[in-house]
Design a protein around this motif. Structure first.
Motif, mmCIF file in Angstrom:
data_model
loop_
_atom_site.group_PDB
_atom_site.id
_atom_site.type_symbol
_atom_site.label_atom_id
_atom_site.label_comp_id
_atom_site.label_asym_id
_atom_site.label_seq_id
_atom_site.Cartn_x
_atom_site.Cartn_y
_atom_site.Cartn_z
ATOM 1 N N ILE B 290 0.870 -1.181 0.000
ATOM 2 C CA ILE B 290 0.000 0.000 0.000
ATOM 3 C C ILE B 290 0.897 1.217 0.000
ATOM 4 N N LYS B 291 0.499 2.238 -0.655
ATOM 5 C CA LYS B 291 1.314 3.454 -0.664
ATOM 6 C C LYS B 291 0.921 4.286 0.548
ATOM 7 N N LEU B 292 1.867 4.392 1.452
ATOM 8 C CA LEU B 292 1.609 5.144 2.668
ATOM 9 C C LEU B 292 1.534 6.632 2.319
ATOM 10 N N ASP B 293 0.411 7.267 2.656
ATOM 11 C CA ASP B 293 0.293 8.707 2.408
ATOM 12 C C ASP B 293 0.860 9.450 3.617
ATOM 13 N N GLU B 294 2.122 9.875 3.464
ATOM 14 C CA GLU B 294 2.824 10.447 4.617
ATOM 15 C C GLU B 294 2.194 11.758 5.092
ATOM 16 N N SER B 295 1.440 12.426 4.202
ATOM 17 C CA SER B 295 0.842 13.703 4.607
ATOM 18 C C SER B 295 -0.229 13.497 5.679
ATOM 19 N N LYS B 296 -0.745 12.269 5.773
ATOM 20 C CA LYS B 296 -1.772 11.995 6.791
ATOM 21 C C LYS B 296 -1.173 11.712 8.162
ATOM 22 N N LEU B 297 0.164 11.537 8.188
ATOM 23 C CA LEU B 297 0.803 11.186 9.461
ATOM 24 C C LEU B 297 1.154 12.438 10.239
ATOM 25 N N LYS B 298 0.798 12.392 11.525
ATOM 26 C CA LYS B 298 1.140 13.519 12.386
ATOM 27 C C LYS B 298 1.761 12.975 13.664
ATOM 28 N N HIS B 316 15.182 -14.982 8.367
ATOM 29 C CA HIS B 316 14.225 -15.919 7.785
ATOM 30 C C HIS B 316 13.413 -15.218 6.696
ATOM 31 N N LEU B 317 12.660 -14.181 7.064
ATOM 32 C CA LEU B 317 11.881 -13.460 6.058
ATOM 33 C C LEU B 317 12.758 -12.519 5.239
ATOM 34 N N LYS B 318 13.915 -12.168 5.771
ATOM 35 C CA LYS B 318 14.856 -11.240 5.126
ATOM 36 C C LYS B 318 14.198 -9.883 4.843
ATOM 37 N N ILE B 319 13.497 -9.372 5.835
ATOM 38 C CA ILE B 319 12.876 -8.050 5.726
ATOM 39 C C ILE B 319 13.596 -7.130 6.703
ATOM 40 N N THR B 320 14.407 -6.218 6.185
ATOM 41 C CA THR B 320 15.143 -5.333 7.084
ATOM 42 C C THR B 320 14.933 -3.853 6.770
ATOM 43 N N SER B 321 14.753 -3.518 5.494
ATOM 44 C CA SER B 321 14.648 -2.094 5.164
ATOM 45 C C SER B 321 13.237 -1.551 5.408
ATOM 46 N N GLN B 322 12.211 -2.377 5.180
ATOM 47 C CA GLN B 322 10.835 -1.872 5.275
ATOM 48 C C GLN B 322 10.462 -1.329 6.656
ATOM 49 N N PRO B 323 10.751 -2.054 7.749
ATOM 50 C CA PRO B 323 10.381 -1.464 9.048
ATOM 51 C C PRO B 323 11.097 -0.140 9.307
ATOM 52 N N ARG B 324 12.324 -0.038 8.840
ATOM 53 C CA ARG B 324 13.058 1.219 9.025
ATOM 54 C C ARG B 324 12.430 2.330 8.193
ATOM 55 N N GLN B 325 12.002 1.976 6.968
ATOM 56 C CA GLN B 325 11.338 2.968 6.126
ATOM 57 C C GLN B 325 10.048 3.454 6.779
ATOM 58 N N VAL B 326 9.286 2.534 7.332
ATOM 59 C CA VAL B 326 8.028 2.917 7.991
ATOM 60 C C VAL B 326 8.337 3.891 9.132
ATOM 61 N N LEU B 327 9.328 3.560 9.934
ATOM 62 C CA LEU B 327 9.659 4.418 11.074
ATOM 63 C C LEU B 327 10.093 5.802 10.602
ATOM 64 N N LYS B 328 10.921 5.812 9.555
ATOM 65 C CA LYS B 328 11.451 7.098 9.074
ATOM 66 C C LYS B 328 10.370 7.971 8.451
ATOM 67 N N SER B 329 9.244 7.344 8.053
ATOM 68 C CA SER B 329 8.176 8.156 7.451
ATOM 69 C C SER B 329 7.347 8.881 8.513
ATOM 70 N N ILE B 330 7.541 8.545 9.768
ATOM 71 C CA ILE B 330 6.767 9.196 10.829
ATOM 72 C C ILE B 330 7.407 10.544 11.190
ATOM 73 N N PRO B 331 6.616 11.630 11.137
ATOM 74 C CA PRO B 331 7.182 12.957 11.409
ATOM 75 C C PRO B 331 7.776 13.054 12.818
ATOM 76 N N ARG B 332 8.829 13.815 12.929
ATOM 77 C CA ARG B 332 9.503 14.100 14.206
ATOM 78 C C ARG B 332 10.006 12.839 14.917
ATOM 79 N N LEU B 333 10.146 11.791 14.150
ATOM 80 C CA LEU B 333 10.740 10.595 14.729
ATOM 81 C C LEU B 333 12.202 10.577 14.299
ATOM 82 N N GLN B 334 13.102 10.590 15.274
ATOM 83 C CA GLN B 334 14.525 10.534 14.942
ATOM 84 C C GLN B 334 14.983 9.087 15.042
ATOM 85 N N PHE B 335 15.409 8.559 13.906
ATOM 86 C CA PHE B 335 15.797 7.147 13.899
ATOM 87 C C PHE B 335 17.299 6.995 14.138
#
Lengths: 459, 415
Positions: B290-298, B316-335
């Protein structure tokens, strides 16, 4: 004293948690990275010099021998137990006691893993040059016992060149310190250097004074790819002849390029006959000129492709590919026989073509890995231990390779030690008088043959 | 010994180089060879060769493995230590069932929804009360039990079977998993919220059961298969576009291990494949499907967050970048990254209960890395890691809190 009594006494000394004498433990400390295995009475983990002293005294009293062990990654059978013996596992004596950047000295316990020291040193802008391929697992005590080298030793030398002093427990339980923090060699006989590379047969290490160096200001890593392994080996002797001293001059042949590529996916060319990994370090302003000279030499030797690693990630990938080589050959065949011969650099091309010839004559698959800069070569003869007839041919090939190295003015072991595996070839290299000299040294330290008996030579 | 004979070539491929030693958390923590991948592999081989017996010490070596998969990454010859341990556990199960009783009881409870619910009800009521009265039992085997959340009632009883949105783009079936159902129901609500905010219809099958991983990990393939079959049929019946899980462990079971589990049933395998192809992990779905609409995030409150990669995510699932991307899309969140983010936290299913000292030492390394990173909040993607790490932080008297990536994202829709 019965075995059960011995185990009880061991537990009194180091505590129950630091003794392993069950069937599983005996099996687990019966092997190293070779095909050999044996069974002892127990494994004990000392935590201090005092523990080691008590263990040695008990061994004298109860009449058993001691087999020192680090991570058990050696390639010569140096930690194989045999009968009434106790393995002294130093892996829990792993403290860094001091890092003295002003005087370029680190003081460590022998069970510390080489990589774990490097990580701490790096934080302070320093490093410890000897870095055997297995440095992430091997202990510094083990490195010292085998006098390990590593890819950087062409320019920087081997473990021997970085040991300033030692604290050791002698086979009678007395503790001595040899050398110390000073750079100058010690007065009297150089005990430190006799102990380095003595494979745990003379004394037990409890403390090591290491020489450390500041990290170089600049580094360049190059990859030279060849169609013919002979061209790569010619490059090696040409670079040395031109008076250039790279930190690293590593060679891998086609077979090893492929197993390493299977393991890492580093992007090595699978169809190449051989490759060289060349690394130089020094002042930033000197780098370009040296790279140019090396590129010229490679070209003259018909290099197919000459590449520079551009990013740190590319450098890491190349190094990873190099370091996994020995471990990766099991992808091809389950067993290997690994030699550790060293020949004068000028004889390097002769040795390489000689090995290829032997492989052909004996109908065996051989991969050639070399710390080419120092003429140290690791031919890996591949086979399956379960096929007896093949094992016979492997033994013949081993002997051929050793004989050829000696014929070319070389030596049997560059950095893996003699242990049990190469013992039978030692008399090819040394005269009876020299062998008697070895025996005298062993007997003067360890007259009762308490420490790692049967390793290096039979007495 | 068929199970082990089947993997004998891989056992024999280990040439004992020792590169796995440093990759293994149990070895690096304990430093005994039998607790290393090389040690375990050699023991399994010696068992097949008839040199040793499967005694208690052997079982301890096999059962203390975290199955984190680090050794397989480190092995130059491609030997998969975790898969060999799994085969050894299967072999033990076939020899004499799962021992000790406490372990087989725990696994049976997990496999059955009604027994699991009774277990949690007891824990909520009598259990926690008892813990308060017995001094020192707050921290039972390194787990901060008293503070372990227990849902008022299971999540599955809190929500309708179907939640619809106005203009649905996708129909998502939510595999809740035992932990989110009984303990971290808040996280389950977060997942539903993110999905509905992104125009997904959410189906939450009431008849869903445990994915079967706990039983599978100890060689009880029969129970695992029974649960797997129920899961596959229940979810495929609803004809969803995607099957979503917010638990990395369930995810690896549903997507990858089911294929291995049913490898010996070629007739059923196509159905399994159809199911596995629909499985997505939460952050993977959010980023890739799904395309996350970052403008809706506050998010009004700045917060410093680090991420812990669960073993089942990283290896196992080899998923490493996606959770980081999700976190970085949240405003004022310093990763910020922590050291050794992808190393095991020490939970590993029942290892934490049966080898608690070892597990506690490993968790301590994780919490130290968290503290050193300077983060206030640790996000991760596996409820088992969440509980383990939070317990470790509480145990060490630290203030950091552990949340699911879905919790932070859901919160950003509220602010």
């Amino acid at each position: 004293m019965t075995e059960k009594d011995v185990v009880e006494r061991l537990e009194e000394i180091v505590g129950k948690k630091n003794v392993q004498a069950d069937k599983i433990g005996l099996t687990s400390y019966g092997y190293d990275a070779t095909l050999l295995s044996g069974v002892g009475m127990a494994t004990v983990f000392p935590l201090s010099t005092e523990h080691v002293v008590k263990l040695v005294k008990l061994a004298n009293e109860a009449g058993f021998t001691l087999i020192p062990r680090g991570a058990g990654t050696n390639l010569s059978g140096g930690t194989i137990p045999d009968g009434r013996c106790v393995t002294v596992n130093f892996s829990r004596m792993k403290k860094i006691l001091d890092i003295d950047t002003e005087n370029f000295v680190a003081v460590v316990e022998p069970g510390l893993v080489n990589f774990d020291l490097q990580a701490e040193l790096e934080k302070k802008g320093f490093y410890y040059p000897p870095d055997p391929a297995s440095y992430k697992a091997t202990t510094l005590g083990g490195n010292l016992a085998e006098c390990s080298g590593g890819p950087r030793c062409f320019k920087y030398g081997v473990t021997r060149d970085y040991i300033l002093g030692l604290e050791v427990v002698l086979p009678d339980g007395k503790v001595i310190q040899t050398g110390g923090r000073n750079f100058n060699s010690e007065p009297g006989y150089d005990l430190t250097r006799i102990l380095v590379g003595s494979e745990g047969t003379l004394a037990l290490l409890t403390k090591i004074f290491l020489r450390i160096l500041p990290l170089p200001a600049a580094k360049k890593t190059m990859l030279a790819i060849y169609n013919q392994v002979e061209d790569a080996s010619q490059t090696v002797s040409d670079i040395v002849a031109a008076g250039i001293v790279p930190t690293t001059l590593e060679m891998m042949d086609n077979l090893l390029i492929n197993t390493a590529e299977d393991a890492t996916g580093a992007g090595l060319p699978r169809d190449a006959g051989a490759l060289l990994i060349i690394e130089i370090d020094g002042h930033p302003e000197d780098m370009d000129e040296q790279v140019e000279t090396i590129a010229g030499i490679c070209k003259k030797a018909r290099v197919r492709e000459f590449k520079m690693a551009r990013t740190a990630a590319e450098v890491d990938q190349l190094w990873l590919a190099r370091r996994v080589v020995i471990g990766s050959v099991a992808r091809r065949r389950p067993s290997y026989s690994l030699q550790d011969i060293t020949v004068p650099r000028s004889m390097f091309p002769n040795m390489v073509s000689g090995i290829l010839q032997i492989a052909k004559e004996r109908n065996l698959e051989v991969g050639i890995l070399a710390h080419a800069g120092d003429g140290n070569m690791h031919p890996l003869v591949l086979f399956d231990q379960r096929i007896e007839e093949e094992v016979e041919r492997v033994h013949l090939a081993e002997k051929d390779i050793c004989a050829l190295a000696l014929e070319l003015g070389g030596t049997l072991s560059g950095e893996h030690g003699i242990g049990l595996l190469k013992k039978k070839y030692l008399t090819l290299e040394f005269s009876p008088v020299a062998m008697a000299c070895f025996a005298k040294i062993k007997n003067s330290f360890d007259p009762r043959h308490l420490l790692n008996p049967g390793k290096i030579m039979n007495l | 010994m068929g199970v082990l004979n089947d993997v004998y070539e891989m056992l024999n491929t280990c040439n004992k180089c020792g590169f796995c030693l440093t990759a293994c958390k149990t070895y690096k923590t304990d430093l005994r060879e039998p607790l290393s991948p090389r040690g375990r592999i050699q023991l399994i081989k010696k068992l097949v060769d008839g040199v040793i017996e499967p005694d208690q010490d052997y079982e301890d070596a096999i059962n203390s493995c975290l199955l984190c998969g680090e050794c397989a990454v480190a092995c130059p010859s491609g030997v998969k230590g975790n898969e060999l341990v799994l085969a050894a556990r299967r072999d033990l199960k076939l020899r004499h069932g799962i021992k000790p009783f406490a372990k087989s009881f725990a696994l049976k409870t997990l496999a059955s929804p009604s027994r699991l619910e009774h277990g949690f009800n007891f824990f909520k009521g009598v259990g926690k009360g008892l813990l308060k009265r017995i001094d020192g039992l707050d921290y039972f085997r390194g787990v901060d039990i008293r503070n372990m959340p227990a849902a008022e009632k299971p999540f599955l009883e809190q929500v309708p079977e179907q939640i619809t949105v106005g203009d649905p783009q996708k129909k998502v079936a939510f595999f809740v998993g035992c932990f989110l159902n009984h303990s971290l129901d808040g996280t389950a609500h977060s997942v539903v919220k993110v999905l509905t905010k992104n125009n997904c219809d959410v189906i939450i099958p009431k008849d869903q059961v445990c994915c079967g991983l706990p039983q599978y990990a100890y060689g009880d393939f029969e129970s695992a298969k029974a649960n797997a079959r129920k899961t596959i049929e229940s979810f495929l019946d609803r004809k969803p576009d995607a099957v979503l899980t917010a638990c990395a462990s369930c995810g690896s079971m549903l997507r990858d291990e089911y294929l291995k589990l049913f490898a010996d049933e070629p007739g059923y395998l196509p159905r399994v494949k159809e199911f596995c192809a629909k499985v997505f992990e939460f952050s993977e779905f959010v980023e890739d499907q799904i395309k996350l609409d970052e403008s809706k995030l506050k998010a009004h409150t700045p917060v410093k967050v680090t991420y812990h990669d669960p073993c089942h995510m990283a290896r196992h699932l080899k998923i490493t970048s996606q959770p980081r991307q999700v976190l970085k899309s949240i405003p004022r969140l310093q990763f910020v990254e922590m050291n050794e983010a992808n190393r095991c936290c020490g939970a590993s299913g029942l290892v934490q209960a049966f080898y608690h000292q070892l597990s506690t030492d490993i968790t301590r390394q994780k919490t130290q890395n968290i503290v050193d990173s300077g983060a206030e909040v640790v996000a991760t993607s596996c409820p088992a890691c969440m509980l383990r790490i939070q317990g470790g932080l509480n145990f060490a008297g630290k203030q950091q809190t552990v949340v699911h990536v879905a919790d932070l994202l859901a919160k950003a829709y509220e602010d």
